[in-house]
Design a protein around this motif. Structure first.
Motif, mmCIF file in Angstrom:
data_model
loop_
_atom_site.group_PDB
_atom_site.id
_atom_site.type_symbol
_atom_site.label_atom_id
_atom_site.label_comp_id
_atom_site.label_asym_id
_atom_site.label_seq_id
_atom_site.Cartn_x
_atom_site.Cartn_y
_atom_site.Cartn_z
ATOM 1 N N LYS A 224 0.852 -1.199 0.000
ATOM 2 C CA LYS A 224 0.000 0.000 0.000
ATOM 3 C C LYS A 224 0.887 1.248 0.000
ATOM 4 O O LYS A 224 2.067 1.154 0.379
ATOM 5 C CB LYS A 224 -1.008 0.006 1.137
ATOM 6 C CG LYS A 224 -0.462 0.021 2.530
ATOM 7 C CD LYS A 224 -1.636 0.044 3.517
ATOM 8 C CE LYS A 224 -1.133 0.274 4.916
ATOM 9 N NZ LYS A 224 -2.133 0.327 5.922
ATOM 10 N N PRO A 225 0.323 2.388 -0.407
ATOM 11 C CA PRO A 225 1.185 3.562 -0.597
ATOM 12 C C PRO A 225 1.944 3.985 0.660
ATOM 13 O O PRO A 225 1.372 4.069 1.745
ATOM 14 C CB PRO A 225 0.194 4.662 -1.011
ATOM 15 C CG PRO A 225 -1.002 3.937 -1.513
ATOM 16 C CD PRO A 225 -1.077 2.648 -0.755
ATOM 17 N N VAL A 226 3.225 4.224 0.475
ATOM 18 C CA VAL A 226 4.087 4.785 1.521
ATOM 19 C C VAL A 226 4.424 6.200 1.067
ATOM 20 O O VAL A 226 4.584 6.451 -0.136
ATOM 21 C CB VAL A 226 5.362 3.916 1.664
ATOM 22 C CG1 VAL A 226 6.418 4.597 2.509
ATOM 23 C CG2 VAL A 226 5.005 2.556 2.264
ATOM 24 N N THR A 227 4.511 7.155 2.013
ATOM 25 C CA THR A 227 4.746 8.555 1.639
ATOM 26 C C THR A 227 6.173 8.981 1.999
ATOM 27 O O THR A 227 6.810 8.366 2.876
ATOM 28 C CB THR A 227 3.764 9.486 2.388
ATOM 29 O OG1 THR A 227 4.083 9.419 3.783
ATOM 30 C CG2 THR A 227 2.305 9.077 2.162
ATOM 31 N N PRO A 228 6.654 10.056 1.367
ATOM 32 C CA PRO A 228 7.979 10.576 1.736
ATOM 33 C C PRO A 228 8.064 10.946 3.230
ATOM 34 O O PRO A 228 9.099 10.719 3.869
ATOM 35 C CB PRO A 228 8.120 11.824 0.851
ATOM 36 C CG PRO A 228 7.254 11.533 -0.340
ATOM 37 C CD PRO A 228 6.082 10.751 0.191
ATOM 38 N N ALA A 229 6.966 11.473 3.799
ATOM 39 C CA ALA A 229 6.988 11.829 5.231
ATOM 40 C C ALA A 229 7.199 10.572 6.077
ATOM 41 O O ALA A 229 7.911 10.595 7.090
ATOM 42 C CB ALA A 229 5.682 12.521 5.626
ATOM 43 N N GLN A 230 6.607 9.460 5.641
ATOM 44 C CA GLN A 230 6.789 8.215 6.413
ATOM 45 C C GLN A 230 8.227 7.707 6.292
ATOM 46 O O GLN A 230 8.775 7.176 7.258
ATOM 47 C CB GLN A 230 5.799 7.153 5.922
ATOM 48 C CG GLN A 230 4.374 7.486 6.337
ATOM 49 C CD GLN A 230 3.359 6.503 5.771
ATOM 50 O OE1 GLN A 230 3.534 5.981 4.669
ATOM 51 N NE2 GLN A 230 2.303 6.260 6.519
ATOM 52 N N VAL A 231 8.836 7.902 5.131
ATOM 53 C CA VAL A 231 10.240 7.482 4.974
ATOM 54 C C VAL A 231 11.131 8.323 5.899
ATOM 55 O O VAL A 231 12.012 7.793 6.584
ATOM 56 C CB VAL A 231 10.696 7.607 3.506
ATOM 57 C CG1 VAL A 231 12.197 7.325 3.374
ATOM 58 C CG2 VAL A 231 9.903 6.648 2.615
ATOM 59 N N LEU A 232 10.878 9.630 5.958
ATOM 60 C CA LEU A 232 11.685 10.479 6.855
ATOM 61 C C LEU A 232 11.452 10.101 8.315
ATOM 62 O O LEU A 232 12.389 10.108 9.126
ATOM 63 C CB LEU A 232 11.347 11.962 6.635
ATOM 64 C CG LEU A 232 11.932 12.571 5.364
ATOM 65 C CD1 LEU A 232 11.446 14.005 5.203
ATOM 66 C CD2 LEU A 232 13.472 12.541 5.388
#
Ligand code: NDP
Length: 292
Positions: A224-232
């Motif tokens: 499911k979609p992962v966001t850049p904010a979650q990666v940070l």
């Protein structure tokens, strides 16, 4: 789903992510934001005397209706307050919050501290006294440099449980020595604020270029979609830090909490973010303490 917790050096547990009531909520009514954050699953609320909204933080907690035992409430001693103001100001915070104790009380900043208010060591002793009285379950510091930690540790009966500092890839090179010193001198847990700076305050910088392939891999792995904010956010937790963030939007509040379901970054991905971060130094907060 509640976020995971992390054990501090005093044996207490801190939720791995907290909802902040500073920055965008500074001096503003935080009741609805706090209520919504708790309803979405946040249990750790980060306040401060300087934010001038502790009464609405307390109101938001009440409105959410969660038992006190399931919440983790932080406040911070106003910048510029000396040892004599530690207890009276905490008592006033507790009155505004309508609480008997806070879970964590921090010295917001080591500076400014007027000579007539004593030394940092005097300030820390006053923090130890409110801890002994049970007004704060844990005590810690914020925006302390290595020298500031060195000033209080030799005489400390209690080692600060946390040091809350700006942590993101554009400041990591500067902050890593503080994090490492704290870990090696009493296992002081770093708490990160400003963690989304590469996205929200330095968009277009080098970190932007390395995030898309990581987002893509994690999205495929998770299904499911992962966001850049979650990666940070994952990057911050890989650095061993607790996250303090905030949002005015319910979708983002949920996104922050869901970051804990995102698979780990690989060592190469962490290195790629470190390397990109090292290309640009950008500090947003507390330059009067840290300089640029
Ligand atoms: P972050 O760096 O995590 O930024 C959060 C902000 O980013 C929110 O205002 C949010 O806005 C915005 N945002 C999130 N995702 C996106 C996106 N994809 N695109 C654009 N904007 C986005 O946290 P902060 O630095 O703001 O600080 C969080 C808390 O940390 C503060 O509230 C305070 O409690 C604490 N703090 C402590 C300090 C200290 O000295 N100890 C100093 C500074 C902060 P939106 O509302 O639109 O979602």
């Amino acid at each position: 789903m509640s976020p995971p917790t992390v054990k501090l050096n005093d044996g207490t547990q801190i939720p791995a992510i907290g909802f902040g009531t500073g920055t965008a909520l500074f001096g503003r009514d935080a009741e609805n934001s706090v209520k919504r954050a708790i309803e979405c699953g946040f249990t750790h609320l980060d306040g401060a005397q300087a934010y001038d909204n502790e009464d609405s933080l307390g109101a938001g907690m009440k409105a959410a209706g969660k038992p006190r035992s399931e919440l983790y409430i932080v406040t911070k001693l106003k910048q510029g307050f000396g040892a004599a103001q530690v207890k009276p100001s905490l008592v006033e915070s507790l009155r505004k919050l309508d609480l008997d104790f806070v879970d964590l009380f921090l010295i917001h900043s080591p500076r400014p501290l007027k000579p007539e208010d004593g030394t940092l060591q005097d300030l820390w002793q006053a923090m130890e006294a409110v801890h002994a009285e049970g007004l704060a379950k844990s005590i810690g510091v914020s925006n302390f440099t290595v020298d500031d930690l060195k000033a209080i540790l030799p005489g400390a009966k209690i080692i600060p449980s946390v040091n809350q500092v700006e942590i993101h890839p554009y400041v990591w090179k500067a902050v890593e020595p503080i994090v490492t010193y704290g870990r090696e001198n009493g296992n002081i847990t770093p708490v990160s604020y400003g963690g989304l700076t590469p996205l929200v305050r330095a968009a277009g910088g080098p970190v932007d270029q390395v995030l898309p392939p990581i987002v893509e891999r994690l999205t495929k792995t998770l299904g499911k979609p992962v966001t850049p904010a979650q990666v940070l956010s994952k990057w911050v937790t890989h650095k061993g830090a607790i996250i303090v963030t905030t949002s005015s939007k319910e979708a983002r509040i949920k996104e922050y909490l869901e970051a804990f379901q995102v698979p780990d970054l690989t060592a190469q991905e962490i290195q790629a973010i470190d390397d990109a971060g090292a290309k640009l130094h950008k500090r947003i907060f507390m330059r009067h303490v840290f300089g640029e």
